[in-house]
Design an enzyme around this catalytic site. Structure first.
Site, PDB file in Angstrom:
ATOM      1  N   HIS A  72       0.830  -1.206   0.000  1.00  0.00           N
ATOM      2  CA  HIS A  72       0.000   0.000   0.000  1.00  0.00           C
ATOM      3  C   HIS A  72       0.862   1.252   0.000  1.00  0.00           C
ATOM      4  O   HIS A  72       1.894   1.302   0.657  1.00  0.00           O
ATOM      5  CB  HIS A  72      -0.905   0.024   1.234  1.00  0.00           C
ATOM      6  CG  HIS A  72      -2.091  -0.881   1.103  1.00  0.00           C
ATOM      7  ND1 HIS A  72      -3.225  -0.734   1.852  1.00  0.00           N
ATOM      8  CD2 HIS A  72      -2.313  -1.946   0.303  1.00  0.00           C
ATOM      9  CE1 HIS A  72      -4.102  -1.664   1.514  1.00  0.00           C
ATOM     10  NE2 HIS A  72      -3.575  -2.419   0.576  1.00  0.00           N
ATOM     11  N   TYR A 200      -8.790   5.011   8.553  1.00  0.00           N
ATOM     12  CA  TYR A 200      -8.888   5.368   9.970  1.00  0.00           C
ATOM     13  C   TYR A 200      -9.978   6.416  10.095  1.00  0.00           C
ATOM     14  O   TYR A 200      -9.870   7.489   9.494  1.00  0.00           O
ATOM     15  CB  TYR A 200      -7.572   5.967  10.463  1.00  0.00           C
ATOM     16  CG  TYR A 200      -6.427   4.983  10.614  1.00  0.00           C
ATOM     17  CD1 TYR A 200      -6.165   4.377  11.836  1.00  0.00           C
ATOM     18  CD2 TYR A 200      -5.589   4.676   9.543  1.00  0.00           C
ATOM     19  CE1 TYR A 200      -5.109   3.487  11.999  1.00  0.00           C
ATOM     20  CE2 TYR A 200      -4.525   3.785   9.692  1.00  0.00           C
ATOM     21  CZ  TYR A 200      -4.292   3.198  10.918  1.00  0.00           C
ATOM     22  OH  TYR A 200      -3.248   2.321  11.062  1.00  0.00           O
ATOM     23  N   PRO A 292      -2.586  -0.015  19.392  1.00  0.00           N
ATOM     24  CA  PRO A 292      -2.453  -0.489  18.007  1.00  0.00           C
ATOM     25  C   PRO A 292      -2.723   0.552  16.926  1.00  0.00           C
ATOM     26  O   PRO A 292      -2.525   0.271  15.747  1.00  0.00           O
ATOM     27  CB  PRO A 292      -3.481  -1.634  17.924  1.00  0.00           C
ATOM     28  CG  PRO A 292      -4.467  -1.340  18.993  1.00  0.00           C
ATOM     29  CD  PRO A 292      -3.733  -0.636  20.088  1.00  0.00           C
ATOM     30  N   LYS A 296       2.349  -0.390  15.175  1.00  0.00           N
ATOM     31  CA  LYS A 296       3.785  -0.483  15.425  1.00  0.00           C
ATOM     32  C   LYS A 296       4.230  -1.739  16.182  1.00  0.00           C
ATOM     33  O   LYS A 296       5.417  -2.094  16.152  1.00  0.00           O
ATOM     34  CB  LYS A 296       4.246   0.742  16.243  1.00  0.00           C
ATOM     35  CG  LYS A 296       4.267   2.014  15.455  1.00  0.00           C
ATOM     36  CD  LYS A 296       5.439   2.062  14.486  1.00  0.00           C
ATOM     37  CE  LYS A 296       5.191   3.023  13.354  1.00  0.00           C
ATOM     38  NZ  LYS A 296       5.056   2.401  12.044  1.00  0.00           N
ATOM     39  N   TYR A 384       4.613   6.407  10.210  1.00  0.00           N
ATOM     40  CA  TYR A 384       3.765   5.265   9.871  1.00  0.00           C
ATOM     41  C   TYR A 384       4.537   4.223   9.064  1.00  0.00           C
ATOM     42  O   TYR A 384       4.435   3.020   9.338  1.00  0.00           O
ATOM     43  CB  TYR A 384       2.524   5.741   9.097  1.00  0.00           C
ATOM     44  CG  TYR A 384       1.428   4.707   9.075  1.00  0.00           C
ATOM     45  CD1 TYR A 384       0.526   4.596  10.134  1.00  0.00           C
ATOM     46  CD2 TYR A 384       1.293   3.820   8.002  1.00  0.00           C
ATOM     47  CE1 TYR A 384      -0.472   3.631  10.128  1.00  0.00           C
ATOM     48  CE2 TYR A 384       0.300   2.857   7.997  1.00  0.00           C
ATOM     49  CZ  TYR A 384      -0.582   2.769   9.063  1.00  0.00           C
ATOM     50  OH  TYR A 384      -1.558   1.804   9.060  1.00  0.00           O
TER      51      TYR A 384
HETATM   52  P1  RFL Z   1       3.398 -12.367  20.955  1.00  0.00           P
HETATM   53  O1  RFL Z   1       2.960 -12.392  19.571  1.00  0.00           O
HETATM   54  O2  RFL Z   1       2.403 -12.073  22.022  1.00  0.00           O
HETATM   55  O3  RFL Z   1       4.092 -13.766  21.229  1.00  0.00           O
HETATM   56  C1  RFL Z   1       4.423 -14.222  22.527  1.00  0.00           C
HETATM   57  C2  RFL Z   1       4.367 -15.726  22.531  1.00  0.00           C
HETATM   58  O4  RFL Z   1       4.776 -16.208  23.812  1.00  0.00           O
HETATM   59  C3  RFL Z   1       3.892 -17.229  24.225  1.00  0.00           C
HETATM   60  N1  RFL Z   1       3.955 -17.317  25.703  1.00  0.00           N
HETATM   61  C4  RFL Z   1       4.647 -18.253  26.365  1.00  0.00           C
HETATM   62  N2  RFL Z   1       5.405 -19.276  25.940  1.00  0.00           N
HETATM   63  C5  RFL Z   1       5.993 -20.066  26.883  1.00  0.00           C
HETATM   64  N3  RFL Z   1       5.842 -19.862  28.226  1.00  0.00           N
HETATM   65  C6  RFL Z   1       5.105 -18.827  28.681  1.00  0.00           C
HETATM   66  N4  RFL Z   1       4.968 -18.633  29.997  1.00  0.00           N
HETATM   67  C7  RFL Z   1       4.468 -17.979  27.736  1.00  0.00           C
HETATM   68  N5  RFL Z   1       3.671 -16.898  27.850  1.00  0.00           N
HETATM   69  C8  RFL Z   1       3.372 -16.509  26.611  1.00  0.00           C
HETATM   70  C9  RFL Z   1       2.546 -16.813  23.681  1.00  0.00           C
HETATM   71  O5  RFL Z   1       1.649 -17.916  23.551  1.00  0.00           O
HETATM   72  C10 RFL Z   1       2.956 -16.251  22.319  1.00  0.00           C
HETATM   73  O6  RFL Z   1       2.961 -17.245  21.320  1.00  0.00           O
HETATM   74  O7  RFL Z   1       4.609 -11.325  21.191  1.00  0.00           O
HETATM   75  P2  RFL Z   1       5.765 -10.827  20.174  1.00  0.00           P
HETATM   76  O8  RFL Z   1       6.420 -11.970  19.497  1.00  0.00           O
HETATM   77  O9  RFL Z   1       6.560  -9.874  20.960  1.00  0.00           O
HETATM   78  O10 RFL Z   1       4.981 -10.040  19.031  1.00  0.00           O
HETATM   79  C11 RFL Z   1       4.327  -8.829  19.292  1.00  0.00           C
HETATM   80  C12 RFL Z   1       3.056  -8.711  18.434  1.00  0.00           C
HETATM   81  O11 RFL Z   1       2.282  -9.877  18.596  1.00  0.00           O
HETATM   82  C13 RFL Z   1       2.224  -7.489  18.802  1.00  0.00           C
HETATM   83  O12 RFL Z   1       3.046  -6.376  19.092  1.00  0.00           O
HETATM   84  C14 RFL Z   1       1.284  -7.076  17.665  1.00  0.00           C
HETATM   85  O13 RFL Z   1       0.300  -8.055  17.435  1.00  0.00           O
HETATM   86  C15 RFL Z   1       0.619  -5.746  17.990  1.00  0.00           C
HETATM   87  N6  RFL Z   1      -0.346  -5.325  16.980  1.00  0.00           N
HETATM   88  C16 RFL Z   1       0.059  -4.738  15.797  1.00  0.00           C
HETATM   89  N7  RFL Z   1       1.373  -4.597  15.526  1.00  0.00           N
HETATM   90  C17 RFL Z   1       1.782  -4.112  14.304  1.00  0.00           C
HETATM   91  O14 RFL Z   1       2.987  -3.987  14.086  1.00  0.00           O
HETATM   92  N8  RFL Z   1       0.894  -3.763  13.316  1.00  0.00           N
HETATM   93  C18 RFL Z   1      -0.444  -3.871  13.517  1.00  0.00           C
HETATM   94  O15 RFL Z   1      -1.205  -3.609  12.602  1.00  0.00           O
HETATM   95  C19 RFL Z   1      -0.906  -4.340  14.804  1.00  0.00           C
HETATM   96  N9  RFL Z   1      -2.219  -4.478  15.045  1.00  0.00           N
HETATM   97  C20 RFL Z   1      -1.709  -5.535  17.188  1.00  0.00           C
HETATM   98  C21 RFL Z   1      -2.633  -5.078  16.198  1.00  0.00           C
HETATM   99  C22 RFL Z   1      -2.179  -6.204  18.324  1.00  0.00           C
HETATM  100  C23 RFL Z   1      -3.521  -6.399  18.487  1.00  0.00           C
HETATM  101  N10 RFL Z   1      -3.913  -7.144  19.625  1.00  0.00           N
HETATM  102  C24 RFL Z   1      -4.812  -8.227  19.537  1.00  0.00           C
HETATM  103  C25 RFL Z   1      -3.135  -7.058  20.851  1.00  0.00           C
HETATM  104  C26 RFL Z   1      -3.982  -5.251  16.376  1.00  0.00           C
HETATM  105  C27 RFL Z   1      -4.440  -5.877  17.534  1.00  0.00           C
HETATM  106  C28 RFL Z   1      -5.907  -5.992  17.718  1.00  0.00           C
HETATM  107  C1  PHB Z   2      -4.793  -4.476  10.917  1.00  0.00           C
HETATM  108  O1  PHB Z   2      -4.903  -4.622   9.693  1.00  0.00           O
HETATM  109  O2  PHB Z   2      -4.995  -5.413  11.700  1.00  0.00           O
HETATM  110  C2  PHB Z   2      -4.425  -3.158  11.481  1.00  0.00           C
HETATM  111  C3  PHB Z   2      -4.232  -2.078  10.629  1.00  0.00           C
HETATM  112  C4  PHB Z   2      -3.864  -0.846  11.172  1.00  0.00           C
HETATM  113  C5  PHB Z   2      -3.712  -0.714  12.534  1.00  0.00           C
HETATM  114  C6  PHB Z   2      -3.905  -1.795  13.389  1.00  0.00           C
HETATM  115  C7  PHB Z   2      -4.265  -3.025  12.844  1.00  0.00           C
HETATM  116  O3  PHB Z   2      -3.369   0.496  13.062  1.00  0.00           O
END
Ligand code: RFL
Ligand code: PHB
Length: 390
Positions: A72, A200, A292, A296, A384
């Protein structure tokens, strides 16, 4: 069991670290609490900065990402029925790629297993020992048995709710935190995206986001109250609210379809400093959470482990400790830049319960400024798409 780097958590941070270390000739074992199926199906982030894509490409794990990821060149901001496009690539020369986090996780698991890497799923009772000495160990249970993984260093990549952060004595860490008076309800719908780019939307009913995963899958989010149970959000109410918040005055229509997945996530900012304690390195969500809105979180997790893999490789190669000692401060500069950007984007677009008419006017003035000033739009755009140097 013995390895060089013991990694807790098979999210993007843990798996990518394991893969990058492998490319540098360093051994690791990944311990994951959940099943492979669970981590591969968990719907989460979707926006990859260009730098993240380039790293995955250089690491040889971007084949499917290149074929299926959606590149994009802009995003859309909406308010008061009007839309404004921020032309990311025109302003910065860089782009973003939409590709689900669980797809990144699938690609990394496959790469690790193909290379003979060890990823142990469904382990429990993970405990860290000996972090202050030079022979740390991870104790855990797997297949009903107590096990011990001896290693040189431990990478705590176990996310915000993991156990590694708590292994750092309270006196040795400082925590910086902010809670927000709202949460995001995220849904994945089996319908073609109604917009070519991410939208957004700020509205008096609260924030809404239209994103996508593929030509057949739309990803949508709504700002909701933090303690509202998901049962209060039947599909009909979700669509009604999305229609109202995303509505424009130029005939744009939001297509509806079956909802495949939905969940509510609280919003917070969180940073632990330093990100290292003795032989323990905390990377990704284990060390920091951003709201979120700026997309980032996953990109920060990737940036942390890129620098960590390089520092560990240098240490194993030459014994140099400088890069490992600089690691936490290097990562924290990027983390705080992202905290600032993510809080700012959140404030720009959300409606807080106590917001008065003054606050709404200021919010609208900021949105108007972004629509009329190239300098303002460029500042949003460069954050961004991700800053190369922080
Ligand atoms: P994760 O992905 O949470 O992975 C951690 C892993 O550790 C496991 N775990 C354990 N394993 C062994 N023993 C234990 N005691 C444990 N406790 C936990 C878990 O099961 C898991 O598999 O962390 P990591 O690798 O640091 O990655 C970070 C990302 O997941 C997170 O920052 C992003 O998802 C945040 N986020 C977004 N980030 C972006 O860069 N772009 C986005 O568009 C974006 N959108 C989002 C998001 C996060 C969201 N939620 C649900 C929090 C949108 C949402 C809605
Ligand atoms: C997504 O596609 O899940 C998404 C996009 C933009 C955001 C957060 C999540 O700021």
């Amino acid at each position: 069991m013995r390895t060089q780097v013991g990694i807790v958590g098979a999210g993007p941070a843990g798996l990518l670290l394991s893969h990058l270390l492998h490319l540098e000739g360093v051994d690791s074992v990944v311990l994951e609490a959940r099943s492979r199926d669970h981590v591969e199906q968990r719907v989460r982030a979707g926006v990859l900065e260009q730098g993240t894509v380039e790293l995955l490409e250089a690491a040889g794990v971007a084949g499917r990402l290149r074929r299926q990821g959606m590149v994009h060149h802009g995003i859309e901001l909406r308010s008061g029925g009007r839309r404004h496009r921020v032309p990311l690539t025109d302003l910065t020369g860089r782009s973003i790629t939409i590709y689900g986090q669980q797809e990144v996780v699938k690609d990394l698991i496959q790469a690790r297993l193909e290379a003979g890497g060890q990823v142990l799923f469904e382990v429990s009772d993970v405990r860290l020992e000996g972090l202050d000495g030079d022979r740390p160990a991870i104790r855990f249970r797997a297949a009903g048995q107590d096990q011990e993984l001896a290693c040189d260093v431990v990478a705590g990549c176990d996310g915000f709710h993991g156990v590694c952060r708590d292994a750092v004595p309270e006196a040795a860490r400082a925590v910086f935190e902010r809670a927000y008076p709202f949460a995001w309800l995220g849904v994945l719908a089996a319908v073609a995206p109604s917009s070519e780019e991410i939208v957004y939307a700020a509205s008096d009913r609260g924030f809404a986001l239209h994103s996508m995963r593929s030509p057949e899958l739309t990803r949508l989010y709504l700002q909701v109250d933090p303690d509202e149970p998901i049962e209060r959000w039947p599909d009909g109410r979700i669509w009604e609210e999305l229609q109202a918040r995303l509505a424009t005055d130029d005939g744009w229509a939001l297509e509806e379809g079956p909802i495949l997945d939905k969940g509510i996530t609280g919003m917070r900012s969180f940073v632990v400093e330093p990100m290292r304690h003795g032989r323990l390195f905390l990377a990704g969500d284990a060390a920091h959470i951003v709201p979120p809105t700026g997309a980032k979180g996953m990109n920060l997790a990737v940036a942390d482990v890129r620098v960590l893999a390089e520092a560990l490789a240098a240490w194993y190669r030459t014994g140099a400790t400088g890069p490992l000692e600089a690691w936490s401060a290097t990562c924290l500069r990027r983390v705080w830049r992202a905290q600032d950007f993510s809080t700012w984007m959140t404030g720009l677009l959300h409606r807080a319960p106590g917001d008065d008419a003054f606050q709404r006017r200021v919010q609208q003035a900021r949105l108007d400024y972004l629509a009329t000033s190239e300098a303002a739009a460029r500042s949003l755009a460069e954050n961004y798409v991700g800053l190369e140097r922080v």
